[in-house]
Write an enzyme that holds these catalytic residues in place. Sequence first.
Site, PDB file in Angstrom:
ATOM      1  N   GLY A   1       0.830  -1.195   0.000  1.00  0.00           N
ATOM      2  CA  GLY A   1       0.000   0.000   0.000  1.00  0.00           C
ATOM      3  C   GLY A   1       0.858   1.237   0.000  1.00  0.00           C
TER       4      GLY A   1
ATOM      5  N   GLN B   1       1.626   3.107   2.340  1.00  0.00           N
ATOM      6  CA  GLN B   1       2.457   3.269   3.524  1.00  0.00           C
ATOM      7  C   GLN B   1       3.624   2.291   3.583  1.00  0.00           C
ATOM      8  OE1 GLN B   1       1.660   5.955   5.211  1.00  0.00           O
ATOM      9  NE2 GLN B   1      -0.106   6.134   3.867  1.00  0.00           N
TER      10      GLN B   1
ATOM     11  N   THR C   1       5.224  -2.060   2.462  1.00  0.00           N
ATOM     12  CA  THR C   1       5.007  -3.446   2.065  1.00  0.00           C
ATOM     13  C   THR C   1       5.035  -4.325   3.306  1.00  0.00           C
ATOM     14  OG1 THR C   1       6.095  -3.049  -0.060  1.00  0.00           O
ATOM     15  CG2 THR C   1       5.862  -5.341   0.634  1.00  0.00           C
ATOM     16  N   VAL C   2       4.104  -5.278   3.365  1.00  0.00           N
ATOM     17  CA  VAL C   2       3.998  -6.150   4.541  1.00  0.00           C
ATOM     18  C   VAL C   2       4.386  -7.573   4.156  1.00  0.00           C
ATOM     19  CG1 VAL C   2       2.479  -7.020   6.356  1.00  0.00           C
ATOM     20  CG2 VAL C   2       2.131  -4.709   5.445  1.00  0.00           C
TER      21      VAL C   2
ATOM     22  N   LYS D   1       6.310  -4.876   8.531  1.00  0.00           N
ATOM     23  CA  LYS D   1       5.996  -3.776   7.624  1.00  0.00           C
ATOM     24  C   LYS D   1       7.267  -3.012   7.268  1.00  0.00           C
ATOM     25  CE  LYS D   1       2.865   0.154   7.139  1.00  0.00           C
ATOM     26  NZ  LYS D   1       1.771   0.913   7.796  1.00  0.00           N
TER      27      LYS D   1
ATOM     28  N   ASP E   1      -7.635   7.046   8.047  1.00  0.00           N
ATOM     29  CA  ASP E   1      -7.808   6.260   6.818  1.00  0.00           C
ATOM     30  C   ASP E   1      -8.670   5.038   7.114  1.00  0.00           C
ATOM     31  OD1 ASP E   1      -7.552   5.651   4.132  1.00  0.00           O
ATOM     32  OD2 ASP E   1      -5.613   4.655   4.349  1.00  0.00           O
TER      33      ASP E   1
END
Length: 344
Positions: free
Chosen positions: A34, A36, A38-39, A52, A149
């Site tokens: 996303g 914010q 990468t996971v 994350k 969000d």
Amino acid sequence: MMKADGNVGFTLYKRGEIETATKNFNKAYIIGEGGQGTVYRAVISGVAIAIKKCKEIDESRKMEFVQELVILCRVNHPNIVKLLGCCLQFEAPMLVYEFVPNKTLQDLLDLQRSRLFHVTLGTRLRIAAESAYALAHLHSLPHPILHGDVKPANILLAEGLVAKFSDFGCSTINEKTQVVPKGTLGYIDPDYLLEYQLTTKNDVYSFGVILLELLTGKKPLLKERKSLTLMFQEAMANGTIVELLDSDIVDEASMRVIHQAAVLASQCLVVPGTMRPTMTLVATKLRQLVLADEVQQCPQPPLVLEDLAFTEMRSTTSTWHGEGKTSEAYSLEKKAILSIEFAR
């Protein structure tokens, strides 16, 4: 790894541990991407975790990760994803969370829209209630935390489809003007777009959109650029709300509860935002609706989705964090247990 002083539940991980667990950030370990970061899914010391990693390493992105670290260190709630620790030995911070196995509410909604299985009204309202209690907890802290969000993709689903709010990359501890707009199209409060000043009422609006999705099965932005919120408001005014509802949950016996949930959603979407209820009031009302007799008499069938996005659930009943059987109606004793769990 080592435990941070003053916080027994927070671990400082070493760079080597993170690199080994992710096989040097192998793409095969990615479970989410996303704006914010990468996971990655990984295992350290036999415990499944989610790591994350910042997508970019400019200063503004670093600040968001540090902000998320500060925020989550202060939060302890069963419906908020738990931060286990971090690693500060990379150019960008690595945040380590509990691993939540069944993806997100967005995935569940997408599968429901495809009619691959049936998600009951009770399950939808329970997920909404748990999510509402998570936001209420954030808003009620001594220094309120504003998520910024709120959307289905940021609500993870644990075993039993227990909701857990995640992704605080857009969060802020103080109500302040933002340099750039935060949030996701379709969920952003119109009030916020006027001044870019984040408040608790912005989260309430976004939650109202989620509640609409759960009731209608429709996306917030429809074809021909139609807005679900506008269609809903028109339907409420014209008395045609039944036509907009998801046919899978429309039942004469449960229309009283559905109508009350729709009224609650409309209250969350009121403009100006100062007229909206608090998330505490929203959560309390949803809990009452979940415990209604007509909702409890229709337990959630087991969801066996091993070949799709979800794994088989041990318990998909309307319990908050406990186990239960899916084939029986609920007694007064079980309702009392639900109330106690919600009061935690």
